[in-house]
Design an enzyme around this catalytic site. Structure first.
Site, PDB file in Angstrom:
ATOM      1  CG  HIS A 180     -25.124   4.503 -57.056  1.00 21.72           C
ATOM      2  ND1 HIS A 180     -23.836   4.789 -56.746  1.00 21.72           N
ATOM      3  CD2 HIS A 180     -24.648   5.593 -57.757  1.00 21.72           C
ATOM      4  CE1 HIS A 180     -22.915   5.364 -56.723  1.00 21.72           C
ATOM      5  NE2 HIS A 180     -23.340   5.740 -58.165  1.00 21.72           N
ATOM      6  CB  CYS A 204     -26.483   2.394 -52.227  1.00 19.68           C
ATOM      7  SG  CYS A 204     -26.316   3.925 -52.974  1.00 19.68           S
ATOM      8  CB  CYS A 243     -21.296   3.153 -52.735  1.00 23.34           C
ATOM      9  SG  CYS A 243     -22.321   2.929 -51.486  1.00 23.34           S
ATOM     10  CD  GLU A 244     -16.447   7.511 -49.431  1.00 23.75           C
ATOM     11  OE1 GLU A 244     -15.057   6.430 -50.095  1.00 23.75           O
ATOM     12  OE2 GLU A 244     -16.432   9.003 -49.352  1.00 23.75           O
ATOM     13  CG  HIS A 245     -21.659   7.085 -48.226  1.00 24.19           C
ATOM     14  ND1 HIS A 245     -21.836   7.887 -49.816  1.00 24.19           N
ATOM     15  CD2 HIS A 245     -20.336   7.603 -47.785  1.00 24.19           C
ATOM     16  CE1 HIS A 245     -21.099   9.299 -49.911  1.00 24.19           C
ATOM     17  NE2 HIS A 245     -20.384   8.863 -48.490  1.00 24.19           N
ATOM     18  CG  HIS A 246     -25.957   2.747 -48.459  1.00 16.93           C
ATOM     19  ND1 HIS A 246     -25.039   3.986 -49.211  1.00 16.93           N
ATOM     20  CD2 HIS A 246     -26.008   3.272 -47.431  1.00 16.93           C
ATOM     21  CE1 HIS A 246     -25.472   4.780 -49.037  1.00 16.93           C
ATOM     22  NE2 HIS A 246     -26.383   4.093 -48.085  1.00 16.93           N
ATOM     23  CD  GLN A 270     -21.503   8.099 -60.839  1.00 18.29           C
ATOM     24  OE1 GLN A 270     -22.661   7.401 -60.136  1.00 18.29           O
ATOM     25  NE2 GLN A 270     -21.639   8.232 -61.973  1.00 18.29           N
TER      26      GLN A 270
HETATM   27 ZN   LIG Z   1     -24.290   4.245 -51.029  1.00 16.47          ZN
END
Ligand SMILES: [Zn+2]
Length: 190
Positions: free
Chosen positions: A146, A148, A77-80, A118
């Site tokens: 996920h 995260c 995931c690009e956020h975490h 996703q």
């Molecule tokens: Zn994430």
């Protein structure tokens, strides 16, 4: 190991920032290992999905739904920068051309091995198939968990995120969409 991109030095300073001693035995080779892992997990950036699909186009008169279900998905995931993983189900209705069956899991990998969300991953897979063979329709469903969410103590730790992208007949023809959704619901017996 040489470090032309500086990634290993960055990992080393990340370890220090976390309060670790990057020189202790267990961490000594960690920057090198992390680079290797990250290069592998993001190798999709250097792969061209259109080129991969172009090598496996076949002209056929078959015009019924083609479905590949339960394709393993492992992405970040690009956020975490934490993994998410699950299954992708991909279907299309051919219009003169089909794709080699083994290319669909390959296509999923090309997009999954990038930093992702996703939702975008789902759409990119559908669009690549659309562009390659201009089918009557394409449907992609991804079910994933996920890390995260699971590891950070976010509530509903066992929840599965489901995303879908329906194009052409899969969007406009309810029976087509229902056939796809009911086929991916059944656990396969093989
Ligand atoms: Zn994430």
């Amino acid at each position: 190991m040489s470090d032309p991109s500086g990634l290993q030095a960055n990992v080393r300073s990340l370890l220090s920032s976390l309060g670790e001693d990057p020189d202790r035995e267990g961490l000594e080779k960690t920057p090198e290992r992390v680079e290797k892992a990250l290069r592998f997990l993001t190798q999709g950036y250097s792969q061209d999905p259109a080129a991969i699909l172009k090598k496996a186009l076949f002209t056929v008169s078959y015009d019924q739904m083609v479905i590949i279900k339960d394709i393993d998905v492992y992405s970040l995931c690009e956020h975490h920068l934490l993994p998410f993983f699950g299954k992708a189900h991909v279907a299309y209705l051919p219009k003169g051309q089909v794709l080699g069956l083994s290319k669909l899991p390959r296509l999923v990998d090309v997009f999954a091995r990038r930093l992702q969300v996703q939702e975008r991953l789902t759409v990119q897979i559908a669009e690549a198939i659309e562009d390659a063979i201009k089918p009557r329709g394409v449907g992609v469903v991804i079910e994933a968990m996920h890390f995260c969410m699971i590891m950070r103590g976010v509530e509903k730790q066992n929840s599965v995120a489901v995303t879908s992208c329906m194009r052409g007949d899969f969007q406009s023809q309810l029976p087509t969409r229902e056939e796809f959704l009911s086929l991916i619901k059944h656990k396969s017996s093989v």
